[in-house]
Every structure is written in C-alpha cells, then in structure tokens.
Design a protein around this motif. Structure first.
Motif, PDB file in Angstrom:
ATOM      1  N   ALA A   1       4.433  -2.101  -5.567  1.00  0.00           N
ATOM      2  CA  ALA A   1       3.924  -0.982  -4.767  1.00  0.00           C
ATOM      3  C   ALA A   1       5.026  -0.474  -3.852  1.00  0.00           C
ATOM      4  CB  ALA A   1       2.715  -1.434  -3.954  1.00  0.00           C
TER       5      ALA A   1
ATOM      6  N   PRO B   1       9.850  -1.071  -1.387  1.00  0.00           N
ATOM      7  CA  PRO B   1       8.675  -1.889  -1.714  1.00  0.00           C
ATOM      8  C   PRO B   1       7.817  -2.102  -0.468  1.00  0.00           C
ATOM      9  CG  PRO B   1      10.670  -2.844  -2.656  1.00  0.00           C
ATOM     10  CD  PRO B   1      11.117  -1.741  -1.741  1.00  0.00           C
ATOM     11  N   VAL B   2       6.515  -1.989  -0.609  1.00  0.00           N
ATOM     12  CA  VAL B   2       5.599  -2.180   0.518  1.00  0.00           C
ATOM     13  C   VAL B   2       5.794  -3.574   1.116  1.00  0.00           C
ATOM     14  CG1 VAL B   2       3.158  -2.357   1.182  1.00  0.00           C
ATOM     15  CG2 VAL B   2       3.907  -0.573  -0.422  1.00  0.00           C
TER      16      VAL B   2
ATOM     17  N   ASP C   1       2.830  -8.447 -11.228  1.00  0.00           N
ATOM     18  CA  ASP C   1       2.140  -7.376 -10.511  1.00  0.00           C
ATOM     19  C   ASP C   1       3.062  -6.154 -10.475  1.00  0.00           C
ATOM     20  OD1 ASP C   1      -0.034  -8.964  -9.911  1.00  0.00           O
ATOM     21  OD2 ASP C   1       0.907  -9.745  -8.075  1.00  0.00           O
ATOM     22  N   PRO C   2       2.482  -4.952 -10.482  1.00  0.00           N
ATOM     23  CA  PRO C   2       3.340  -3.774 -10.288  1.00  0.00           C
ATOM     24  C   PRO C   2       3.919  -3.800  -8.874  1.00  0.00           C
ATOM     25  CG  PRO C   2       1.004  -3.140 -10.364  1.00  0.00           C
ATOM     26  CD  PRO C   2       1.057  -4.609 -10.633  1.00  0.00           C
TER      27      PRO C   2
ATOM     28  N   THR D   1       6.406   2.442  -0.791  1.00  0.00           N
ATOM     29  CA  THR D   1       6.017   3.340   0.290  1.00  0.00           C
ATOM     30  C   THR D   1       7.216   4.210   0.653  1.00  0.00           C
ATOM     31  OG1 THR D   1       5.011   3.445   2.483  1.00  0.00           O
ATOM     32  CG2 THR D   1       6.616   1.693   2.123  1.00  0.00           C
TER      33      THR D   1
END
Ligand code: CTP
Ligand code: CA
Length: 234
Positions: free
Chosen positions: A126, A107-108, A123-124, A128
C-alpha cells in the motif's frame, strides 16, 4: 577573463540545490527508489560554486560521485527528510533548484524487521502520497514563511499522442508556481543514467530557451546564466 574561465557572476549569492533520488523504505533492507544518478544536481552545485556562489547541496541517493569542491553537502534519504532539509536550508537563498528525483509515493508502512517470505502470496504494497517539496517551497514563500528569490524545478517528460514534451513542461510550470522549469525529454537514452541532457528552460515570463544536447555542465551553465540574469535584473 582567461579563455574558458567561468564568470564570477554568482559571487555573494547563496544557492541551494537538491540532487539524487529519494529512497522510501519498505523494511530495513528494501526501498522504493528511482533511477536518478544525481549527476545533474552535482553539476549544478559544482558550476554554481565555480561561479562564486555559496552553495548547499542537499542530496538523496546518487551513484558514486565526488563531493563538489567548496560546497556544503547535506545528505538525506527519504522525501520527508529532503522536505525538512530543503525548508531549513532555503530561507534567505537567492535561488533554490530542485533537481532531486523525489518519490511521489511511499509505502504506508515500513516494518522494523525484514519482511519474510512464507508459503502464501505476498500482501500488496500500500502506498501513500509524499509531500511535494517544490510546491511547499512555493507555498511557504507565498505565506511569507520563506524568503527565496528564485525557485527552479526540473521535469523529465515523455511526449504522447496528444501532448508534446514541451506542452507537458508548460503545464507543469504553470501548476508548480516556480520561476523557472528545466524540461528534459526522457526516453531514447536521455536524462536518466546518462552523461548528457537535452531540453528547454521555461520561464514564468513566457521565455522558452532550448538547451542543446550536451554535457550536464552545459545545462548547468545555461541555468545559472538565466538565474544570474534574473537576480541582476537583466
Ligand atoms: N518535486 C518535489 N516533490 C515531489 C515531487 C516532485 O519537490 N514530491 C519536484 C521535483 O524535484 C522537480 C519538480 O517537482 O523539480 C517536478 O517533478 P515531477 O516529478 O516532474 O512533477 P510532479 O508534480 O511530481 O508530476 P508527475 O511526476 O506526475 O509528472
Ligand atoms: Ca513526480
């Protein structure tokens, strides 16, 4: 030697094995993880120690396993922590075996406080990319920053319409730049969360050795036979 006794062919060798699955935090109580039990990495470490090697086991999350006798155990959580530990522990090793299931993404953001639900939709998450530890070991060695004789990768693959498990393994070995790659066929009750494994041991020299369906200790012995053979110039 006594019947069933293991050879002491790794005496004087130093090996590093990674095991388990990394966990990438979302908040203090949640993470992105995988189904790795850690059993294969622990079996590799145990068998190497029984064959005389000085062994460091760098382990991410596993099911409840007993530390192998005579093995130095380093515990890590995330892929980034695994990367730091592997780069530090691998210098001067005769063999480094990446049996850990490293999360490809994280996760970012990870929040300091627990994410709370509310009346609106979440929220989705995100994501990385995580560092590729094995690729970094190969690169550090090529740059002269790491001294490690043999680098070994693991690949769990499924076949599909136009590519077999073995073909995926051959391509991955070429892409990774390590000396040996253990390819496991997954699905149909194989590899994850089970006691047994089956697959191939692929060498950068083109050798392809089938590994029979059997205990993870059998796969470990097959791998250390190959490593010992290469280290001893056979
Ligand atoms: N590996 C690693 N760091 C990562 C991902 C994988 O060091 N971030 C290592 C694994 O420990 C294993 C080898 O690379 O020894 C192959 O892992 P695998 O997940 O099969 O390969 P990927 O390159 O991540 O390719 P993909 O998951 O897309 O098949
Ligand atoms: Ca991967």
């Amino acid at each position: 030697a006594a019947p069933g006794a293991l050879p002491r062919d790794l005496e004087g060798r130093r090996v590093v094995v990674s095991a388990g699955g990394t966990r990438e935090p979302l908040d203090p109580v949640r993470y992105l993880g995988n189904r790795s039990s850690g059993r294969q990495g622990y079996a590799l470490a145990r068998v190497a120690a029984q064959r005389g090697a000085q062994v460091t086991l760098v382990t991410a999350h596993t099911v409840d396993l007993v530390d192998p006798a005579g093995v130095r155990v380093v515990r890590v959580g995330t892929a980034d922590e695994l990367r730091t530990a592997m780069l530090a522990e691998s210098d001067g090793a005769d063999a480094v075996v990446m049996a850990a299931a490293v999360a490809d993404f994280r996760p970012v953001e990870h929040t300091e406080h627990k994410i709370k639900k509310s009346d609106r939709d979440p929220d989705p998450v995100a994501l990385t990319r995580n560092p590729d530890v094995l690729a970094e070991l190969v690169e550090a060695r090529a740059d002269g920053k790491l001294d490690a004789a043999l680098l070994v990768g693991f690949a769990a693959e499924t076949g599909d319409a136009d590519t077999t498990v073995l073909d995926h393994g051959r391509a991955k070995l070429a892409r990774k730049g390590c000396e040996l790659l253990v390819v496991n066929a997954v699905g149909e009750g194989q590899a994850f969360e089970v006691e047994d494994n089956a697959g191939w041991l692929l060498g950068v020299d083109g050798t392809e050795q089938p590994i029979p369906y059997g205990a993870k200790a059998v796969l470990a012995s097959t791998l250390w036979d190959a490593v010992s053979g290469q280290l001893n110039g056979k």
